[in-house]
Design a protein around this motif. Sequence first.
Motif, PDB file in Angstrom:
ATOM      1  N   THR A  23     -77.784 -60.184  19.154  1.00 54.56           N
ATOM      2  CA  THR A  23     -77.732 -61.377  18.046  1.00 54.56           C
ATOM      3  C   THR A  23     -76.738 -60.856  16.729  1.00 54.56           C
ATOM      4  O   THR A  23     -76.802 -60.232  16.718  1.00 54.56           O
ATOM      5  N   THR A  24     -75.793 -61.490  15.805  1.00 51.92           N
ATOM      6  CA  THR A  24     -75.848 -60.769  15.180  1.00 51.92           C
ATOM      7  C   THR A  24     -76.058 -61.477  13.631  1.00 51.92           C
ATOM      8  O   THR A  24     -76.274 -62.975  13.591  1.00 51.92           O
ATOM      9  N   TYR A  25     -76.020 -60.791  12.723  1.00 48.99           N
ATOM     10  CA  TYR A  25     -76.711 -61.852  11.748  1.00 48.99           C
ATOM     11  C   TYR A  25     -75.518 -61.436  10.304  1.00 48.99           C
ATOM     12  O   TYR A  25     -75.049 -60.247  10.624  1.00 48.99           O
ATOM     13  N   TYR A  26     -75.873 -61.983   9.520  1.00 45.18           N
ATOM     14  CA  TYR A  26     -74.774 -62.007   8.090  1.00 45.18           C
ATOM     15  C   TYR A  26     -75.029 -61.845   7.332  1.00 45.18           C
ATOM     16  O   TYR A  26     -76.171 -62.408   6.276  1.00 45.18           O
ATOM     17  N   VAL A  27     -74.722 -61.028   6.161  1.00 43.23           N
ATOM     18  CA  VAL A  27     -74.791 -60.319   4.653  1.00 43.23           C
ATOM     19  C   VAL A  27     -74.368 -61.273   3.745  1.00 43.23           C
ATOM     20  O   VAL A  27     -72.823 -60.573   3.789  1.00 43.23           O
ATOM     21  N   ALA A  28     -74.439 -62.275   2.487  1.00 42.80           N
ATOM     22  CA  ALA A  28     -73.502 -63.061   1.707  1.00 42.80           C
ATOM     23  C   ALA A  28     -73.416 -61.750   0.291  1.00 42.80           C
ATOM     24  O   ALA A  28     -74.286 -61.199   0.009  1.00 42.80           O
ATOM     25  N   ALA A  29     -72.573 -61.321  -0.039  1.00 42.76           N
ATOM     26  CA  ALA A  29     -72.317 -60.755  -1.029  1.00 42.76           C
ATOM     27  C   ALA A  29     -72.964 -61.375  -2.722  1.00 42.76           C
ATOM     28  O   ALA A  29     -74.095 -60.861  -3.409  1.00 42.76           O
ATOM     29  N   THR A  30     -73.144 -62.593  -2.916  1.00 45.62           N
ATOM     30  CA  THR A  30     -73.257 -63.693  -3.232  1.00 45.62           C
ATOM     31  C   THR A  30     -73.748 -64.847  -3.156  1.00 45.62           C
ATOM     32  O   THR A  30     -72.962 -65.195  -2.185  1.00 45.62           O
ATOM     33  N   GLY A  31     -74.522 -65.328  -3.172  1.00 49.54           N
ATOM     34  CA  GLY A  31     -75.161 -66.214  -2.171  1.00 49.54           C
ATOM     35  C   GLY A  31     -76.067 -66.705  -1.086  1.00 49.54           C
ATOM     36  O   GLY A  31     -76.277 -67.959  -0.961  1.00 49.54           O
ATOM     37  N   GLY A  32     -76.945 -65.420  -0.905  1.00 46.67           N
ATOM     38  CA  GLY A  32     -77.594 -66.191   0.061  1.00 46.67           C
ATOM     39  C   GLY A  32     -78.898 -66.141   0.032  1.00 46.67           C
ATOM     40  O   GLY A  32     -79.013 -66.258  -1.127  1.00 46.67           O
ATOM     41  N   SER A  33     -79.881 -66.304   0.508  1.00 47.85           N
ATOM     42  CA  SER A  33     -81.694 -66.333   1.319  1.00 47.85           C
ATOM     43  C   SER A  33     -81.561 -65.858   2.191  1.00 47.85           C
ATOM     44  O   SER A  33     -81.830 -66.103   3.598  1.00 47.85           O
ATOM     45  N   ASP A  34     -82.567 -65.040   1.711  1.00 52.37           N
ATOM     46  CA  ASP A  34     -83.656 -64.241   3.000  1.00 52.37           C
ATOM     47  C   ASP A  34     -84.595 -65.638   3.932  1.00 52.37           C
ATOM     48  O   ASP A  34     -85.238 -64.498   4.117  1.00 52.37           O
ATOM     49  N   ALA A  35     -84.503 -65.991   3.240  1.00 52.62           N
ATOM     50  CA  ALA A  35     -85.528 -67.323   3.539  1.00 52.62           C
ATOM     51  C   ALA A  35     -84.117 -68.168   4.382  1.00 52.62           C
ATOM     52  O   ALA A  35     -84.704 -68.800   4.987  1.00 52.62           O
ATOM     53  N   ALA A  36     -82.931 -67.472   4.329  1.00 51.85           N
ATOM     54  CA  ALA A  36     -82.090 -68.806   5.566  1.00 51.85           C
ATOM     55  C   ALA A  36     -81.684 -67.712   6.994  1.00 51.85           C
ATOM     56  O   ALA A  36     -82.642 -66.902   7.297  1.00 51.85           O
ATOM     57  N   ALA A  37     -81.668 -68.851   8.107  1.00 57.86           N
ATOM     58  CA  ALA A  37     -81.235 -67.856   9.549  1.00 57.86           C
ATOM     59  C   ALA A  37     -80.554 -66.451   9.782  1.00 57.86           C
ATOM     60  O   ALA A  37     -80.733 -65.650  10.466  1.00 57.86           O
ATOM     61  N   GLY A  38     -79.584 -66.348   8.421  1.00 59.56           N
ATOM     62  CA  GLY A  38     -78.959 -65.169   8.970  1.00 59.56           C
ATOM     63  C   GLY A  38     -77.685 -65.385   9.343  1.00 59.56           C
ATOM     64  O   GLY A  38     -77.110 -64.678   9.644  1.00 59.56           O
TER      65      GLY A  38
END
Length: 161
Positions: A23-38
């Motif tokens: 699986t590839t997970y993504y992390v945003a520098a701004t605007g992401g959420s740790d409750a999101a699916a990644g």
Amino acid sequence: MKKSITVFLLMVIGAGCSLGQTTTYYVAATGGSDAAAGTEAAPFATVEKGVQTAQDGDTVVLLAGTHTLATVGNWLLIDKAITVRGHGATAAAAGVQPNTSTGIHRFFCVSNALARVADLTFTGAAMTSDDKTSTYRQSPFYLWDGVLTNCVIRNNSQANT
């Protein structure tokens, strides 16, 4: 009979292939959420969440921008066989900086031989002692094992802060 064996073999091969999925997970520098699916459309907010969620063989992609680690005063431990990389072919696209709310500014501690950190720029760390007074210095980046490729490490200091 021959058709049954062929169908059975295809089922076994198909089941074996699904065991190796990553699986590839993504992390945003701004605007992401740790409750999101990644996912790329719904990225995590912190590098820590991406690293904690990833399992052996997975990849954590840091999307363009500067990512400030949420970890305060300690390294983010990468002890799994994962890849943490910037989004794009150059280290300039994604950067990592430590949380500077304390005098101890650190990045990653990589301790798995199969871990890989790639295509990132690391800035803003201070090599300092835990008590900020002794002459003992701790590195802001420990690579005990694993691979570091195509990364830029710059604008870090050795002063007690």
